[in-house]
Design a protein around this motif. Structure first.
Motif, PDB file in Angstrom:
ATOM      1  N   ARG A  10      -1.027  -6.431   5.014  1.00 16.88           N
ATOM      2  CA  ARG A  10      -2.212  -7.001   4.365  1.00 16.88           C
ATOM      3  C   ARG A  10      -2.171  -8.529   4.435  1.00 16.88           C
ATOM      4  O   ARG A  10      -1.112  -9.144   4.478  1.00 16.88           O
ATOM      5  CB  ARG A  10      -2.279  -6.572   2.890  1.00 16.88           C
ATOM      6  CG  ARG A  10      -2.312  -5.078   2.670  1.00 16.88           C
ATOM      7  CD  ARG A  10      -3.531  -4.416   3.268  1.00 16.88           C
ATOM      8  NE  ARG A  10      -4.782  -4.882   2.717  1.00 16.88           N
ATOM      9  CZ  ARG A  10      -5.431  -4.292   1.713  1.00 16.88           C
ATOM     10  NH1 ARG A  10      -4.936  -3.222   1.130  1.00 16.88           N
ATOM     11  NH2 ARG A  10      -6.595  -4.762   1.297  1.00 16.88           N
ATOM     12  N   VAL A  60      -2.970 -10.510  -1.089  1.00 15.55           N
ATOM     13  CA  VAL A  60      -1.827  -9.931  -1.796  1.00 15.55           C
ATOM     14  C   VAL A  60      -1.398 -10.834  -2.953  1.00 15.55           C
ATOM     15  O   VAL A  60      -1.139 -10.365  -4.061  1.00 15.55           O
ATOM     16  CB  VAL A  60      -0.659  -9.682  -0.828  1.00 15.55           C
ATOM     17  CG1 VAL A  60       0.555  -9.127  -1.580  1.00 15.55           C
ATOM     18  CG2 VAL A  60      -1.084  -8.718   0.279  1.00 15.55           C
ATOM     19  N   TYR A  64      -2.450   3.445  -3.788  1.00 11.61           N
ATOM     20  CA  TYR A  64      -3.116   3.677  -2.509  1.00 11.61           C
ATOM     21  C   TYR A  64      -3.291   5.163  -2.204  1.00 11.61           C
ATOM     22  O   TYR A  64      -2.370   5.958  -2.387  1.00 11.61           O
ATOM     23  CB  TYR A  64      -2.235   3.052  -1.437  1.00 11.61           C
ATOM     24  CG  TYR A  64      -2.761   2.996  -0.030  1.00 11.61           C
ATOM     25  CD1 TYR A  64      -3.688   2.047   0.345  1.00 11.61           C
ATOM     26  CD2 TYR A  64      -2.277   3.871   0.937  1.00 11.61           C
ATOM     27  CE1 TYR A  64      -4.136   1.963   1.649  1.00 11.61           C
ATOM     28  CE2 TYR A  64      -2.714   3.795   2.258  1.00 11.61           C
ATOM     29  CZ  TYR A  64      -3.644   2.840   2.598  1.00 11.61           C
ATOM     30  OH  TYR A  64      -4.078   2.758   3.895  1.00 11.61           O
ATOM     31  N   TRP A  89      -3.764 -10.380  -5.701  1.00 10.29           N
ATOM     32  CA  TRP A  89      -3.512  -9.091  -6.369  1.00 10.29           C
ATOM     33  C   TRP A  89      -2.309  -9.222  -7.313  1.00 10.29           C
ATOM     34  O   TRP A  89      -2.359  -8.759  -8.454  1.00 10.29           O
ATOM     35  CB  TRP A  89      -3.265  -8.032  -5.291  1.00 10.29           C
ATOM     36  CG  TRP A  89      -3.056  -6.634  -5.784  1.00 10.29           C
ATOM     37  CD1 TRP A  89      -4.020  -5.705  -6.025  1.00 10.29           C
ATOM     38  CD2 TRP A  89      -1.802  -6.004  -6.071  1.00 10.29           C
ATOM     39  NE1 TRP A  89      -3.429  -4.529  -6.454  1.00 10.29           N
ATOM     40  CE2 TRP A  89      -2.068  -4.689  -6.490  1.00 10.29           C
ATOM     41  CE3 TRP A  89      -0.467  -6.414  -6.010  1.00 10.29           C
ATOM     42  CZ2 TRP A  89      -1.082  -3.787  -6.843  1.00 10.29           C
ATOM     43  CZ3 TRP A  89       0.515  -5.519  -6.368  1.00 10.29           C
ATOM     44  CH2 TRP A  89       0.216  -4.227  -6.778  1.00 10.29           C
ATOM     45  N   PHE A 145      -8.481  -3.473  -2.745  1.00 12.17           N
ATOM     46  CA  PHE A 145      -7.116  -3.399  -3.271  1.00 12.17           C
ATOM     47  C   PHE A 145      -7.105  -2.431  -4.448  1.00 12.17           C
ATOM     48  O   PHE A 145      -7.901  -2.582  -5.383  1.00 12.17           O
ATOM     49  CB  PHE A 145      -6.629  -4.776  -3.745  1.00 12.17           C
ATOM     50  CG  PHE A 145      -6.246  -5.690  -2.617  1.00 12.17           C
ATOM     51  CD1 PHE A 145      -4.918  -5.828  -2.240  1.00 12.17           C
ATOM     52  CD2 PHE A 145      -7.209  -6.413  -1.920  1.00 12.17           C
ATOM     53  CE1 PHE A 145      -4.554  -6.664  -1.204  1.00 12.17           C
ATOM     54  CE2 PHE A 145      -6.860  -7.249  -0.878  1.00 12.17           C
ATOM     55  CZ  PHE A 145      -5.523  -7.381  -0.517  1.00 12.17           C
ATOM     56  N   ASN A 183       0.828  -1.210   0.000  1.00 11.75           N
ATOM     57  CA  ASN A 183       0.000   0.000   0.000  1.00 11.75           C
ATOM     58  C   ASN A 183       0.866   1.265   0.000  1.00 11.75           C
ATOM     59  O   ASN A 183       1.651   1.497   0.921  1.00 11.75           O
ATOM     60  CB  ASN A 183      -0.922   0.027   1.233  1.00 11.75           C
ATOM     61  CG  ASN A 183      -2.011  -1.022   1.182  1.00 11.75           C
ATOM     62  OD1 ASN A 183      -2.401  -1.550   2.210  1.00 11.75           O
ATOM     63  ND2 ASN A 183      -2.509  -1.348   0.011  1.00 11.75           N
ATOM     64  N   ASP A 221       1.103  -0.126  -5.100  1.00 10.39           N
ATOM     65  CA  ASP A 221      -0.237   0.177  -5.597  1.00 10.39           C
ATOM     66  C   ASP A 221      -0.479   1.685  -5.590  1.00 10.39           C
ATOM     67  O   ASP A 221       0.374   2.470  -5.190  1.00 10.39           O
ATOM     68  CB  ASP A 221      -1.306  -0.573  -4.795  1.00 10.39           C
ATOM     69  CG  ASP A 221      -1.463  -0.046  -3.374  1.00 10.39           C
ATOM     70  OD1 ASP A 221      -0.764   0.924  -3.004  1.00 10.39           O
ATOM     71  OD2 ASP A 221      -2.281  -0.605  -2.635  1.00 10.39           O
TER      72      ASP A 221
END
Ligand SMILES: [Mg+2]
Length: 128
Positions: free
Chosen positions: A52, A57, A16, A60, A25, A10, A14
């Motif tokens: 996470r 994860v 975020y 993802w 996510f 994060n 990503d």
């Protein structure tokens, strides 16, 4: 044995912008794949070091084709050569300097860009 680089999810890999719940996510940040590929090309074993849940994860990573680049996902600190994290202050042997860095700390995604706030200094938005 290859050196380990730990990379946060994060706010690093990503896009975020704040906590939205355990099921949420965000998509990868632009350049995340190239970043991981460059680390791999340098000979690092890449570990995603995140709070996470690892199953989410791994899903993802799979969804965005990043899974082959990652050796492990963990929330336990590995013996890494270096850590990449949006919430880190780098300790360089000076506690006073470190406290100053902590006092003024904000993650990159918490600080409005200079374009958004004109000439005013950005204000940290606090913890998400
Ligand atoms: Mg983070």
């Amino acid at each position: 044995m290859s050196p380990i680089v730990c990379v946060d999810l994060n706010g690093v890999l990503d896009s975020y912008t704040g906590w939205r719940g355990p099921e949420h996510f965000d998509p990868p940040r632009a350049g995340a794949r190239e970043f991981l590929e460059s680390l791999a090309a340098r000979g690092f074993d890449i570990v995603v070091f995140t709070t996470r849940h690892p199953d989410g994860v791994w899903e993802w990573l799979e969804r965005f084709g990043l899974r082959p680049l990652v050796r492990d996902v963990t929330d336990r600190k590995p013996p890494a050569h270096v850590f990449v994290d949006d919430r880190a202050v780098c300790f360089r042997g000076d506690f006073a300097q470190t406290l100053r860095a902590i006092d003024t700390f904000a993650a990159h995604w918490e600080v409005p860009s200079a374009c958004d706030v004109g000439s005013d200094a950005p204000e940290p938005l606090g913890f998400a």
